[in-house]
Write a protein that holds these residues in place. Structure first.
Motif, mmCIF file in Angstrom:
data_model
loop_
_atom_site.group_PDB
_atom_site.id
_atom_site.type_symbol
_atom_site.label_atom_id
_atom_site.label_comp_id
_atom_site.label_asym_id
_atom_site.label_seq_id
_atom_site.Cartn_x
_atom_site.Cartn_y
_atom_site.Cartn_z
ATOM 1 N N VAL A 44 -1.693 -7.592 16.245
ATOM 2 C CA VAL A 44 -0.896 -6.982 15.194
ATOM 3 C C VAL A 44 -1.800 -6.638 14.018
ATOM 4 O O VAL A 44 -2.590 -7.469 13.571
ATOM 5 C CB VAL A 44 0.231 -7.929 14.723
ATOM 6 N N GLN A 45 -1.660 -5.413 13.539
ATOM 7 C CA GLN A 45 -2.417 -4.994 12.364
ATOM 8 C C GLN A 45 -1.489 -4.322 11.368
ATOM 9 O O GLN A 45 -0.612 -3.551 11.744
ATOM 10 C CB GLN A 45 -3.528 -4.025 12.758
ATOM 11 N N LEU A 46 -1.692 -4.635 10.101
ATOM 12 C CA LEU A 46 -0.968 -3.993 9.014
ATOM 13 C C LEU A 46 -2.005 -3.363 8.106
ATOM 14 O O LEU A 46 -2.837 -4.060 7.531
ATOM 15 C CB LEU A 46 -0.135 -5.014 8.238
ATOM 16 N N GLN A 47 -1.965 -2.049 8.013
ATOM 17 C CA GLN A 47 -2.964 -1.320 7.242
ATOM 18 C C GLN A 47 -2.316 -0.749 5.991
ATOM 19 O O GLN A 47 -1.543 0.203 6.067
ATOM 20 C CB GLN A 47 -3.564 -0.193 8.087
ATOM 21 N N ALA A 48 -2.655 -1.322 4.847
ATOM 22 C CA ALA A 48 -2.085 -0.872 3.578
ATOM 23 C C ALA A 48 -3.002 0.135 2.906
ATOM 24 O O ALA A 48 -4.227 0.052 3.019
ATOM 25 C CB ALA A 48 -1.858 -2.065 2.666
ATOM 26 N N SER A 49 -2.390 1.062 2.194
ATOM 27 C CA SER A 49 -3.150 2.070 1.452
ATOM 28 C C SER A 49 -2.316 2.588 0.299
ATOM 29 O O SER A 49 -1.103 2.338 0.232
ATOM 30 C CB SER A 49 -3.550 3.223 2.374
ATOM 31 N N THR A 51 6.839 -4.066 16.548
ATOM 32 C CA THR A 51 7.770 -3.790 15.451
ATOM 33 C C THR A 51 8.429 -5.091 15.032
ATOM 34 O O THR A 51 8.839 -5.876 15.887
ATOM 35 C CB THR A 51 8.844 -2.780 15.898
ATOM 36 N N PHE A 52 8.544 -5.306 13.741
ATOM 37 C CA PHE A 52 9.125 -6.536 13.225
ATOM 38 C C PHE A 52 10.514 -6.277 12.645
ATOM 39 O O PHE A 52 10.855 -5.160 12.288
ATOM 40 C CB PHE A 52 8.225 -7.125 12.136
ATOM 41 N N SER A 53 11.278 -7.329 12.568
ATOM 42 C CA SER A 53 12.632 -7.192 12.044
ATOM 43 C C SER A 53 12.616 -6.910 10.547
ATOM 44 O O SER A 53 13.505 -6.244 10.032
ATOM 45 C CB SER A 53 13.457 -8.442 12.345
#
Length: 124
Positions: A1-6, A27-29
């Motif tokens: 799982v990766q979350l890429q913020a910008s 996909t998360f709730s």
């Protein structure tokens, strides 16, 4: 799982910014945004459930910030308007198996995955 913020940056008080968080892997709730100012603990900002109607905000940003999600792109956004110097912080996106958008669950303790931070600086 990766979350890429910008989307962070340097703006003046009263300006707007939009942060994005692209999630991959699953996909998360619920997703959320948290922030951490220098010398302070990380705090909850906003969260969203599966639908854009299921949202919750901390009092200090309610009415100025809007969280939304595009399920097709698996991306979460934080539209920040009327920014204030006290909004200056590193902003982190988060994903959770819990319902972060429900007040009792709006906490760092219910986050399962964190993205890298993006710095928002608001000058007066």
């Amino acid at each position: 799982v990766q979350l890429q913020a910008s989307g962070g940056g340097l703006v003046q008080a009263g300006d707007s910014l939009r942060l994005s968080c692209a999630a991959s892997g699953r996909t998360f709730s619920s997703y959320g945004w948290f922030r951490q100012a220098p010398g302070k603990e990380r705090e909850f900002v906003a969260a969203i459930g599966r639908g854009n109607a299921n949202t919750y905000y901390t009092d200090s940003v309610n009415g100025r910030f809007t969280i939304s999600r595009d399920n097709a792109k698996n991306t979460v956004y934080l539209q920040m308007n009327s920014l204030k110097p006290e909004d200056t912080a590193v902003y982190y996106c988060a994903a959770s198996y819990a319902d972060l958008w429900l007040r009792p669950y709006a906490s760092v303790h219910n986050v399962n995955y964190w993205g890298q931070g993006t710095l928002v600086t608001v000058s007066s």
